[in-house]
Design a protein around this motif. Structure first.
Motif, PDB file in Angstrom:
ATOM      1  N   ASP A 185      -7.398   6.693 -11.968  1.00 15.22           N
ATOM      2  CA  ASP A 185      -6.508   6.610 -10.824  1.00 15.22           C
ATOM      3  C   ASP A 185      -7.107   5.512 -10.237  1.00 15.22           C
ATOM      4  O   ASP A 185      -6.895   5.512  -8.614  1.00 15.22           O
ATOM      5  CB  ASP A 185      -6.190   7.965  -9.912  1.00 15.22           C
ATOM      6  N   ALA A 186      -7.717   4.575 -10.491  1.00 18.76           N
ATOM      7  CA  ALA A 186      -8.410   3.417  -9.809  1.00 18.76           C
ATOM      8  C   ALA A 186      -7.379   2.679  -8.925  1.00 18.76           C
ATOM      9  O   ALA A 186      -7.746   2.456  -7.928  1.00 18.76           O
ATOM     10  CB  ALA A 186      -8.805   2.453 -11.093  1.00 18.76           C
ATOM     11  N   TYR A 187      -6.064   2.209  -9.418  1.00 17.56           N
ATOM     12  CA  TYR A 187      -5.211   1.653  -8.542  1.00 17.56           C
ATOM     13  C   TYR A 187      -5.072   2.427  -7.379  1.00 17.56           C
ATOM     14  O   TYR A 187      -4.781   1.975  -6.212  1.00 17.56           O
ATOM     15  CB  TYR A 187      -3.866   1.626  -9.368  1.00 17.56           C
ATOM     16  N   TYR A 190      -7.023  -8.637  -5.751  1.00 14.51           N
ATOM     17  CA  TYR A 190      -6.179  -8.263  -4.911  1.00 14.51           C
ATOM     18  C   TYR A 190      -5.827  -9.326  -3.708  1.00 14.51           C
ATOM     19  O   TYR A 190      -4.586  -9.425  -3.617  1.00 14.51           O
ATOM     20  CB  TYR A 190      -6.577  -6.933  -4.099  1.00 14.51           C
ATOM     21  N   VAL A 191      -6.827  -9.897  -3.050  1.00 15.71           N
ATOM     22  CA  VAL A 191      -6.780 -10.967  -1.993  1.00 15.71           C
ATOM     23  C   VAL A 191      -5.837 -12.202  -2.831  1.00 15.71           C
ATOM     24  O   VAL A 191      -4.837 -12.620  -2.313  1.00 15.71           O
ATOM     25  CB  VAL A 191      -7.879 -11.426  -1.569  1.00 15.71           C
ATOM     26  N   GLN A 206      -5.777   1.432  -3.632  1.00  7.09           N
ATOM     27  CA  GLN A 206      -4.814   1.551  -2.449  1.00  7.09           C
ATOM     28  C   GLN A 206      -5.206   2.325  -1.174  1.00  7.09           C
ATOM     29  O   GLN A 206      -5.076   1.796   0.027  1.00  7.09           O
ATOM     30  CB  GLN A 206      -3.390   1.838  -3.015  1.00  7.09           C
ATOM     31  N   THR A 207      -5.853   3.362  -1.465  1.00  3.66           N
ATOM     32  CA  THR A 207      -6.447   4.416  -0.514  1.00  3.66           C
ATOM     33  C   THR A 207      -7.585   3.556   0.586  1.00  3.66           C
ATOM     34  O   THR A 207      -7.445   3.571   1.631  1.00  3.66           O
ATOM     35  CB  THR A 207      -6.892   5.497  -0.967  1.00  3.66           C
ATOM     36  N   LEU A 250       0.959  -1.236  -0.059  1.00  2.00           N
ATOM     37  CA  LEU A 250       0.020  -0.072  -0.106  1.00  2.00           C
ATOM     38  C   LEU A 250       0.830   1.198   0.088  1.00  2.00           C
ATOM     39  O   LEU A 250       0.783   2.212   0.878  1.00  2.00           O
ATOM     40  CB  LEU A 250      -1.042   0.170   1.276  1.00  2.00           C
ATOM     41  N   THR A 251       1.741   1.140  -1.045  1.00  2.00           N
ATOM     42  CA  THR A 251       2.849   2.458  -1.093  1.00  2.00           C
ATOM     43  C   THR A 251       2.265   3.686  -1.741  1.00  2.00           C
ATOM     44  O   THR A 251       2.724   4.864  -1.349  1.00  2.00           O
ATOM     45  CB  THR A 251       4.225   2.191  -1.725  1.00  2.00           C
TER      46      THR A 251
END
Length: 181
Positions: free
Chosen positions: A73-75, A137-138, A79-80, A4-5
């Protein structure tokens, strides 16, 4: 949480009906987004909170979880949203989080067809898109995530209840539940 950078800065609001986080999505537009954890039910002596997010409507004070912003900015948005999970568990260490896609309801496909520009004829291409993103993601981070979290998979029954079982990587679920080890 793993990797989550890159996430937007969050503003945390502690409200009686759950925790809400606000952030600004910056892409082709500037959009206020919100993440909210809402108590859903109790499962095996754990309070289960639904993780919901979407565009924040300032006028009504609600989250529009059906919004499809296409802001480029979906990625970073994902992440947010994921970056709120450690904050939530800090305040609710014994809770369980439920993730479902707002586009997984069978009625979604019919509503989508009314405004769709993809011209889906037999199968709606947007149906269940969001849970697929969460599941992906999981799946990609299952090894790292499993160090800190237990995962369960859920299937929606005909009466909209979630039938829960142990999470098996590679299986398609309607919902994902997880809690800290």
């Amino acid at each position: 949480m793993a990797n989550l950078t890159q996430a937007y800065e969050l503003q945390e609001l502690d409200i009686r009906t759950g925790y809400r986080f606000l952030f600004v999505s910056v892409g082709s537009k500037t959009i206020l987004k919100a993440v909210r954890y809402t108590y859903a039910r109790t499962f095996e002596d754990k309070k289960v909170y639904n993780l919901g997010f979407g565009d924040y409507d300032i006028k009504t004070g609600t989250i529009v979880d059906q919004a499809k912003s296409n802001n480029g900015d979906a990625y970073k948005v994902l992440q947010t949203v994921l970056s709120t999970i450690p904050y939530f568990f800090e305040k609710n260490p014994d809770a369980m989080v439920l993730v479902q896609g707002s586009d997984s309801d069978p009625a979604f496909a019919e509503r989508c067809r009314k405004t769709c520009n993809k011209h889906c004829f037999t199968t709606c291409k947007r149906f269940r898109q969001r849970i697929k993103v969460y599941r992906s993601y999981v799946e990609k981070n299952f090894g790292d995530l499993s160090i800190s979290f237990w995962f369960l998979g859920g299937f929606l029954s005909i009466n909209r209840d979630v039938e829960i079982q142990r999470y098996v990587p590679g299986r398609e679920y309607d919902a994902i539940l997880f809690f800290r080890k």
